[in-house]
Motif scaffolding. Structure first.
Motif, PDB file in Angstrom:
ATOM      1  N   ASN A 178       0.830  -1.205   0.000  1.00  0.00           N
ATOM      2  CA  ASN A 178       0.000   0.000   0.000  1.00  0.00           C
ATOM      3  C   ASN A 178       0.864   1.253   0.000  1.00  0.00           C
ATOM      4  O   ASN A 178       0.582   2.225  -0.705  1.00  0.00           O
ATOM      5  N   GLN A 179       1.938   1.237   0.825  1.00  0.00           N
ATOM      6  CA  GLN A 179       2.833   2.392   0.873  1.00  0.00           C
ATOM      7  C   GLN A 179       3.604   2.547  -0.443  1.00  0.00           C
ATOM      8  O   GLN A 179       3.895   3.670  -0.869  1.00  0.00           O
ATOM      9  N   LEU A 180       3.935   1.417  -1.082  1.00  0.00           N
ATOM     10  CA  LEU A 180       4.595   1.471  -2.382  1.00  0.00           C
ATOM     11  C   LEU A 180       3.696   2.160  -3.404  1.00  0.00           C
ATOM     12  O   LEU A 180       4.138   3.036  -4.155  1.00  0.00           O
ATOM     13  N   ASN A 181       2.410   1.796  -3.400  1.00  0.00           N
ATOM     14  CA  ASN A 181       1.472   2.423  -4.326  1.00  0.00           C
ATOM     15  C   ASN A 181       1.341   3.916  -4.054  1.00  0.00           C
ATOM     16  O   ASN A 181       1.275   4.733  -4.989  1.00  0.00           O
ATOM     17  N   ASP A 182       1.308   4.285  -2.757  1.00  0.00           N
ATOM     18  CA  ASP A 182       1.203   5.701  -2.393  1.00  0.00           C
ATOM     19  C   ASP A 182       2.442   6.475  -2.862  1.00  0.00           C
ATOM     20  O   ASP A 182       2.331   7.595  -3.365  1.00  0.00           O
ATOM     21  N   ALA A 183       3.628   5.872  -2.668  1.00  0.00           N
ATOM     22  CA  ALA A 183       4.871   6.545  -3.063  1.00  0.00           C
ATOM     23  C   ALA A 183       4.919   6.757  -4.570  1.00  0.00           C
ATOM     24  O   ALA A 183       5.360   7.802  -5.053  1.00  0.00           O
ATOM     25  N   VAL A 184       4.461   5.755  -5.325  1.00  0.00           N
ATOM     26  CA  VAL A 184       4.442   5.869  -6.783  1.00  0.00           C
ATOM     27  C   VAL A 184       3.456   6.954  -7.215  1.00  0.00           C
ATOM     28  O   VAL A 184       3.745   7.770  -8.098  1.00  0.00           O
ATOM     29  N   THR A 185       2.290   6.990  -6.566  1.00  0.00           N
ATOM     30  CA  THR A 185       1.289   8.013  -6.888  1.00  0.00           C
ATOM     31  C   THR A 185       1.837   9.411  -6.631  1.00  0.00           C
ATOM     32  O   THR A 185       1.596  10.346  -7.411  1.00  0.00           O
ATOM     33  N   ASP A 186       2.613   9.551  -5.545  1.00  0.00           N
ATOM     34  CA  ASP A 186       3.211  10.849  -5.205  1.00  0.00           C
ATOM     35  C   ASP A 186       4.484  11.130  -5.994  1.00  0.00           C
ATOM     36  O   ASP A 186       5.130  12.164  -5.799  1.00  0.00           O
ATOM     37  N   GLU A 187       4.885  10.171  -6.844  1.00  0.00           N
ATOM     38  CA  GLU A 187       6.101  10.292  -7.643  1.00  0.00           C
ATOM     39  C   GLU A 187       7.345  10.422  -6.771  1.00  0.00           C
ATOM     40  O   GLU A 187       8.321  11.075  -7.141  1.00  0.00           O
ATOM     41  N   ASN A 188       7.303   9.811  -5.598  1.00  0.00           N
ATOM     42  CA  ASN A 188       8.471   9.772  -4.713  1.00  0.00           C
ATOM     43  C   ASN A 188       9.198   8.461  -4.998  1.00  0.00           C
ATOM     44  O   ASN A 188       9.030   7.464  -4.291  1.00  0.00           O
ATOM     45  N   TYR A 189      10.005   8.471  -6.058  1.00  0.00           N
ATOM     46  CA  TYR A 189      10.610   7.235  -6.531  1.00  0.00           C
ATOM     47  C   TYR A 189      11.737   6.746  -5.634  1.00  0.00           C
ATOM     48  O   TYR A 189      12.047   5.557  -5.613  1.00  0.00           O
ATOM     49  N   GLU A 190      12.352   7.654  -4.899  1.00  0.00           N
ATOM     50  CA  GLU A 190      13.382   7.227  -3.954  1.00  0.00           C
ATOM     51  C   GLU A 190      12.754   6.371  -2.862  1.00  0.00           C
ATOM     52  O   GLU A 190      13.251   5.293  -2.535  1.00  0.00           O
ATOM     53  N   LEU A 191      11.644   6.845  -2.291  1.00  0.00           N
ATOM     54  CA  LEU A 191      10.951   6.073  -1.264  1.00  0.00           C
ATOM     55  C   LEU A 191      10.411   4.771  -1.843  1.00  0.00           C
ATOM     56  O   LEU A 191      10.497   3.711  -1.216  1.00  0.00           O
ATOM     57  N   ALA A 192       9.872   4.850  -3.061  1.00  0.00           N
ATOM     58  CA  ALA A 192       9.345   3.646  -3.708  1.00  0.00           C
ATOM     59  C   ALA A 192      10.426   2.587  -3.883  1.00  0.00           C
ATOM     60  O   ALA A 192      10.196   1.397  -3.669  1.00  0.00           O
ATOM     61  N   ALA A 193      11.630   3.029  -4.238  1.00  0.00           N
ATOM     62  CA  ALA A 193      12.737   2.081  -4.419  1.00  0.00           C
ATOM     63  C   ALA A 193      13.103   1.418  -3.098  1.00  0.00           C
ATOM     64  O   ALA A 193      13.394   0.210  -3.047  1.00  0.00           O
ATOM     65  N   LYS A 194      13.087   2.181  -1.999  1.00  0.00           N
ATOM     66  CA  LYS A 194      13.414   1.610  -0.684  1.00  0.00           C
ATOM     67  C   LYS A 194      12.366   0.591  -0.245  1.00  0.00           C
ATOM     68  O   LYS A 194      12.693  -0.475   0.282  1.00  0.00           O
ATOM     69  N   ILE A 195      11.091   0.927  -0.468  1.00  0.00           N
ATOM     70  CA  ILE A 195      10.016  -0.006  -0.111  1.00  0.00           C
ATOM     71  C   ILE A 195      10.101  -1.260  -0.972  1.00  0.00           C
ATOM     72  O   ILE A 195       9.941  -2.381  -0.497  1.00  0.00           O
ATOM     73  N   ARG A 196      10.360  -1.065  -2.258  1.00  0.00           N
ATOM     74  CA  ARG A 196      10.506  -2.198  -3.169  1.00  0.00           C
ATOM     75  C   ARG A 196      11.613  -3.138  -2.708  1.00  0.00           C
ATOM     76  O   ARG A 196      11.462  -4.367  -2.711  1.00  0.00           O
ATOM     77  N   ASP A 197      12.752  -2.566  -2.266  1.00  0.00           N
ATOM     78  CA  ASP A 197      13.868  -3.393  -1.794  1.00  0.00           C
ATOM     79  C   ASP A 197      13.477  -4.174  -0.551  1.00  0.00           C
ATOM     80  O   ASP A 197      13.863  -5.337  -0.383  1.00  0.00           O
ATOM     81  N   GLU A 198      12.702  -3.538   0.342  1.00  0.00           N
ATOM     82  CA  GLU A 198      12.247  -4.230   1.556  1.00  0.00           C
ATOM     83  C   GLU A 198      11.340  -5.408   1.208  1.00  0.00           C
ATOM     84  O   GLU A 198      11.468  -6.493   1.771  1.00  0.00           O
ATOM     85  N   ILE A 199      10.452  -5.190   0.242  1.00  0.00           N
ATOM     86  CA  ILE A 199       9.555  -6.272  -0.201  1.00  0.00           C
ATOM     87  C   ILE A 199      10.371  -7.398  -0.830  1.00  0.00           C
ATOM     88  O   ILE A 199      10.123  -8.579  -0.576  1.00  0.00           O
ATOM     89  N   SER A 200      11.349  -7.034  -1.653  1.00  0.00           N
ATOM     90  CA  SER A 200      12.189  -8.048  -2.313  1.00  0.00           C
ATOM     91  C   SER A 200      12.981  -8.862  -1.302  1.00  0.00           C
ATOM     92  O   SER A 200      13.151 -10.082  -1.451  1.00  0.00           O
ATOM     93  N   ASN A 201      13.464  -8.203  -0.245  1.00  0.00           N
ATOM     94  CA  ASN A 201      14.256  -8.908   0.764  1.00  0.00           C
ATOM     95  C   ASN A 201      13.425  -9.928   1.526  1.00  0.00           C
ATOM     96  O   ASN A 201      13.960 -10.892   2.073  1.00  0.00           O
ATOM     97  N   ARG A 202      12.137  -9.727   1.589  1.00  0.00           N
ATOM     98  CA  ARG A 202      11.264 -10.658   2.313  1.00  0.00           C
ATOM     99  C   ARG A 202      10.814 -11.827   1.457  1.00  0.00           C
ATOM    100  O   ARG A 202      10.315 -12.826   1.970  1.00  0.00           O
ATOM    101  N   SER A 203      10.944 -11.682   0.146  1.00  0.00           N
ATOM    102  CA  SER A 203      10.467 -12.751  -0.741  1.00  0.00           C
ATOM    103  C   SER A 203      11.513 -13.826  -0.943  1.00  0.00           C
ATOM    104  O   SER A 203      12.658 -13.676  -0.604  1.00  0.00           O
TER     105      SER A 203
END
Length: 203
Positions: A178-203
């Protein structure tokens, strides 16, 4: 594995991390983007190469590389972002001279700065986009802006609430998405990249 052609969608200046930029690459045939955190010098170098009206008074390092390569008839065929380890992207320059091809290891930010100067295609693999790509709406666009005639770039977006890596540990995967979607909507790609990395680390 088949290669996927990428294009540069934009560069987002980090309002929360001094000197950091998010270089956003987008697949040509699709809606996935690949945010890559880069330094200020590389961001400047890429932006200057894309902006035809701005020329520094003396050549930047990547300009010097192009002059050197042209002088000795070295052709940059393509760059490939071929690996992602712990949030760090690894790339290769595919070069050719006198019919002989060489593969040179390089930082992704440098590779893209060079690719822009040679009009060389930028590729990555499907598994990297599957792991690190972010889906965007088709109509979302980013523009390069220049503050003045200097080499500084100013590209601003709405800021999402700042999150550090430690704060992600208490969130569920659903909350992270949900936070990843919010970051993308706000065009905060730096935050989106950090959230994406956290999701990837858990998979």
């Amino acid at each position: 594995m088949s290669l996927i052609l990428l294009t540069i969608k934009g560069i987002s200046y980090s309002q929360t991390q001094s000197g950091a930029y998010a270089l956003v690459l987008s697949e040509i045939e699709g809606t996935r983007t690949l945010p890559i955190i880069i330094g200020a010098f590389e961001a400047q170098s890429i932006a200057i190469a894309l902006e035809t009206e701005i020329r520094p008074p003396r050549p930047l390092t990547h300009d010097l590389f192009k002059t050197f390569a042209d002088t000795f008839d070295i052709h940059i065929k393509e760059i490939i972002i071929h690996k992602l380890v712990d949030g760090v992207f690894f790339s290769s320059l595919i070069c050719e001279r006198d019919g002989k091809e060489e593969v040179i290891d390089t930082r992704t930010s440098d590779a893209i700065a060079i690719a822009v100067r040679f009009n060389a295609p930028i590729y990555t693999y499907e598994n990297i986009l599957d792991k690190a790509g972010i889906y965007l709406k088709v109509d979302e666009e980013m523009d390069f802006e220049n503050k003045d005639e200097s080499t500084e770039i100013s590209i601003e977006f709405e800021k999402a609430p700042e999150k550090d890596k430690n704060s992600f540990s208490s969130l569920t995967l659903k909350e992270l998405n949900n936070q990843l979607n919010d970051a993308v909507t706000d065009e905060n790609y730096e935050l989106a990249a950090k959230i994406r990395d956290e999701i990837s680390n858990r998979s």
